[in-house]
Design a protein around this motif. Structure first.
Motif, PDB file in Angstrom:
ATOM      1  N   LEU A  12     -45.772  67.850  46.101  1.00 32.10           N
ATOM      2  CA  LEU A  12     -46.278  66.497  45.912  1.00 32.10           C
ATOM      3  C   LEU A  12     -47.474  66.299  46.827  1.00 32.10           C
ATOM      4  O   LEU A  12     -47.445  66.707  47.990  1.00 32.10           O
ATOM      5  CB  LEU A  12     -45.198  65.451  46.244  1.00 32.10           C
ATOM      6  CG  LEU A  12     -44.022  65.338  45.265  1.00 32.10           C
ATOM      7  CD1 LEU A  12     -42.911  64.499  45.886  1.00 32.10           C
ATOM      8  CD2 LEU A  12     -44.472  64.732  43.945  1.00 32.10           C
ATOM      9  N   GLN A  13     -48.523  65.686  46.303  1.00 31.69           N
ATOM     10  CA  GLN A  13     -49.737  65.399  47.062  1.00 31.69           C
ATOM     11  C   GLN A  13     -50.280  66.643  47.752  1.00 31.69           C
ATOM     12  O   GLN A  13     -50.723  66.613  48.900  1.00 31.69           O
ATOM     13  CB  GLN A  13     -49.469  64.277  48.076  1.00 31.69           C
ATOM     14  CG  GLN A  13     -49.089  62.967  47.425  1.00 31.69           C
ATOM     15  CD  GLN A  13     -48.879  61.840  48.412  1.00 31.69           C
ATOM     16  OE1 GLN A  13     -48.757  62.071  49.628  1.00 31.69           O
ATOM     17  NE2 GLN A  13     -48.826  60.617  47.926  1.00 31.69           N
TER      18      GLN A  13
ATOM     19  N   ALA B  48     -44.167  62.919  37.237  1.00 32.74           N
ATOM     20  CA  ALA B  48     -44.638  63.658  38.403  1.00 32.74           C
ATOM     21  C   ALA B  48     -43.472  64.197  39.210  1.00 32.74           C
ATOM     22  O   ALA B  48     -43.535  65.299  39.766  1.00 32.74           O
ATOM     23  CB  ALA B  48     -45.518  62.758  39.266  1.00 32.74           C
ATOM     24  N   VAL B  49     -42.385  63.428  39.293  1.00 32.32           N
ATOM     25  CA  VAL B  49     -41.194  63.883  40.016  1.00 32.32           C
ATOM     26  C   VAL B  49     -40.545  65.043  39.275  1.00 32.32           C
ATOM     27  O   VAL B  49     -40.144  66.049  39.877  1.00 32.32           O
ATOM     28  CB  VAL B  49     -40.196  62.722  40.192  1.00 32.32           C
ATOM     29  CG1 VAL B  49     -38.937  63.191  40.907  1.00 32.32           C
ATOM     30  CG2 VAL B  49     -40.856  61.567  40.952  1.00 32.32           C
TER      31      VAL B  49
ATOM     32  N   LEU C  84     -44.910  56.529  42.070  1.00 35.06           N
ATOM     33  CA  LEU C  84     -45.070  57.821  41.411  1.00 35.06           C
ATOM     34  C   LEU C  84     -44.543  57.708  39.986  1.00 35.06           C
ATOM     35  O   LEU C  84     -43.465  57.151  39.769  1.00 35.06           O
ATOM     36  CB  LEU C  84     -44.277  58.918  42.122  1.00 35.06           C
ATOM     37  CG  LEU C  84     -44.843  59.560  43.383  1.00 35.06           C
ATOM     38  CD1 LEU C  84     -43.841  60.586  43.910  1.00 35.06           C
ATOM     39  CD2 LEU C  84     -46.171  60.231  43.104  1.00 35.06           C
TER      40      LEU C  84
ATOM     41  N   LEU D 134     -43.296  57.259  46.770  1.00 31.05           N
ATOM     42  CA  LEU D 134     -43.347  58.171  47.904  1.00 31.05           C
ATOM     43  C   LEU D 134     -43.911  57.399  49.085  1.00 31.05           C
ATOM     44  O   LEU D 134     -45.031  56.897  49.039  1.00 31.05           O
ATOM     45  CB  LEU D 134     -44.245  59.374  47.588  1.00 31.05           C
ATOM     46  CG  LEU D 134     -44.203  60.524  48.594  1.00 31.05           C
ATOM     47  CD1 LEU D 134     -42.845  61.228  48.551  1.00 31.05           C
ATOM     48  CD2 LEU D 134     -45.317  61.532  48.302  1.00 31.05           C
TER      49      LEU D 134
ATOM     50  N   LEU E  90     -38.881  60.069  49.314  1.00 25.64           N
ATOM     51  CA  LEU E  90     -39.009  59.917  47.868  1.00 25.64           C
ATOM     52  C   LEU E  90     -37.917  58.955  47.440  1.00 25.64           C
ATOM     53  O   LEU E  90     -36.731  59.253  47.568  1.00 25.64           O
ATOM     54  CB  LEU E  90     -38.856  61.268  47.173  1.00 25.64           C
ATOM     55  CG  LEU E  90     -38.934  61.263  45.641  1.00 25.64           C
ATOM     56  CD1 LEU E  90     -40.304  60.775  45.173  1.00 25.64           C
ATOM     57  CD2 LEU E  90     -38.641  62.646  45.085  1.00 25.64           C
TER      58      LEU E  90
ATOM     59  N   ALA F  83     -42.764  68.089  39.784  1.00 26.28           N
ATOM     60  CA  ALA F  83     -42.810  68.559  41.166  1.00 26.28           C
ATOM     61  C   ALA F  83     -41.627  69.448  41.506  1.00 26.28           C
ATOM     62  O   ALA F  83     -41.766  70.462  42.192  1.00 26.28           O
ATOM     63  CB  ALA F  83     -42.865  67.367  42.115  1.00 26.28           C
TER      64      ALA F  83
END
Length: 499
Positions: A283-284, A418-419, A414, A334, A325, A422
């Motif tokens: 993430l990021q 995306a979760v 988020l 996040l 998270l 990831a």
């Protein structure tokens, strides 16, 4: 990097065992003999033994004595270490000696680090009782908020040190923080109370050399028997203060180190994390590992019977520290604890942090309901905090206040997709989809056809309810409110400062 030989040093035999004790800094008044652990005080050219220091508890910190680095272009060496305990847990402060003779402190702070230096309030230091939690005051024309007012004790020490408080005797500690990330700390362990002022740093930015090796930490991984069921429990995360037993799910307090008396609390297993403990995800632009999980409940003022729930995953990266998270009905977010303290507007309807103004969305009480994994602060079931959630567009800001501490967290929403991506959880995509996955969402959620069906169903249900109410001549329906956002704005749940 620092030179191998200090510009000034003083060495004398330990009064307890005769081993050499060295002072590299002219400002150091105390030292702990590395052989017999005698605490010695320097008076001119002589040393006097004033007691014996307790053993350090192994917190698996990557820092160690004689590690060196650079801060603002200046070289320093870590020459001393102090370990403290307060109501928020245990922490270490490292004494840094710069090549120019100046000194500073590198201290643990809520899963991160703060580099601070001696400072002055430019007025008489007030008494701890005068620094009320949440109050604001000006220091050198700058506004600070009191975020911690607690009692601490010195547990152990190592190397050369400034004047020390008596080990084991409680003393007051207060922290004030500004809305641009500065931290001001005051300790009443010695007289006059020393004041430190600093800001957050990343270990990776300090160009550190001589750190404890990764392999050494793995070899020293702590293992002990669960105080409830006797099953082996292994502590993998440096700085762990709470952990759960994988066999009986007891929540174990490690705030005094594994060698201390282990307090534990039995807990059932009402919820299961959707993202497994130990899972790795990106993430990021950074890889994170899930090391902890907690489920929390909340309620609005006067509505304790109408509770809402959410889950928080504690994620760890060796260079970036910790983030949360958060999984709530209306979406994922996040967030991470912040070093500073946002400025609250009168009445608390707005908060300003790093130049951005946030608007209050909700105020509620939060309670820890279930815990699993490892945490860097002491976690207990039933812990309660007073929470406020603020928002500025997609940016989120959360305040949590306990009896002795105020902590802030900041982050952003988020998309569910995306979760899923990831952590490689495509098989759980439906379970992880949240309220952000509507027809206007960018998270790749519900399609237009599904949305139309949901709208039609909602209209039908509404008509049925209205028809039933019209038929009920004598009844009067009660009113209530529902809240789904929960902790999607929250974060550290009393993670605490380094004091």
């Amino acid at each position: 990097m620092p030179t191998e030989t200090p510009q000034r040093s003083y060495r004398a035999p330990c009064p307890g065992c005769g081993a050499p004790v060295e002072f590299r800094s002219a400002q150091s008044t105390h030292a702990v003999c590395s052989y017999c652990r005698s605490t010695v005080v320097r008076a001119g050219d002589t040393l006097a033994r004033v007691g014996k220091m307790a053993e350090l508890f192994d917190d698996h910190s990557p820092l160690q004595l004689m590690a060196s680095g650079r801060f603002d272009g200046r070289a320093f060496t870590l020459v001393g270490r102090l370990q403290y305990r307060s109501g928020s847990g245990t922490w270490s402060e490292w004494q840094a000696l710069f090549d120019d003779g100046a000194s500073g402190q590198l201290a643990e702070d809520n899963g991160a680090y703060v580099f601070s230096f001696p400072a002055s309030l430019q007025r008489e230091v007030p008494q701890p009782a005068q620094l009320r939690l949440g109050a604001t005051t000006a220091v050198a024309s700058k506004r600070f908020t009191v975020t911690t007012n607690d009692q601490a004790v010195l547990l152990a020490a190592q190397g050369e040190l400034p004047k020390l408080p008596p080990p084991g005797q409680p003393f007051a500690v207060v922290e004030l923080r500004s809305d641009d990330g500065e931290v001001l700390s005051i300790d009443w362990g010695v007289a006059p109370p020393p004041v430190g002022r600093g800001r957050e740093v990343r270990l990776d930015d300090l160009q550190l050399a001589g750190l404890a090796g990764e392999s050494a930490r793995e070899e020293k991984a702590r293992q002990f028997a669960c105080p409830n069921c006797g099953a082996p429990v292994e502590v993998r995360l440096e700085g762990t203060r709470s952990i759960t037993c994988g066999s009986c799910h007891s929540l174990i307090d490690l705030s005094q180190g594994v060698g201390g008396e282990l307090r534990h609390a039995l807990q059932d297993e009402p919820v299961q994390p959707l993202i497994p403990l130990g899972a790795l995800g990106t993430l990021q632009g950074a890889e994170w590992q899930v090391v902890g999980f907690q489920h929390r409940m909340g309620w609005l003022a006067g509505e304790e019977d109408e509770r809402f729930g959410w889950s928080e995953y504690l994620l760890y990266n060796r260079k970036r520290g910790f983030v949360f998270l958060v999984d709530a009905e209306d979406g994922w977010s996040l967030v991470r604890p912040v070093t500073g303290a946002p400025t609250l507007a009168p009445g608390g309807s707005e908060a300003t942090y790093l130049g951005t103004r946030y608007t209050l969305r909700e105020s509620y009480t939060a309670e820890t309901f279930y815990v699993a994994g490892e945490f860097y602060w002491p976690v207990e079931r039933g812990q309660r905090t007073a929470n406020r959630d603020f928002a500025s567009g997609k940016r989120l800001l959360s305040m949590e206040q306990s009896a002795r501490e105020v902590t802030w967290s900041s982050g952003g929403a988020l998309p569910s997709a995306a979760v899923v991506q990831a952590f490689g959880l495509q098989g759980k995509g439906d379970q992880l989809r949240r309220g952000d996955a509507g027809p206007t969402s960018t998270g790749g959620g519900v399609g237009c056809g599904c949305a139309t069906i949901l709208i039609i169903l909602a209209v039908i249900i509404l008509l049925v309810v209205l028809f039933a109410l019209l038929r009920d001549d004598g009844g009067s329906g009660g009113s209530g409110s529902a809240r789904s956002s929960g902790g999607s704005w929250g974060g550290s749940s009393s993670g605490g400062g380094h004091k």
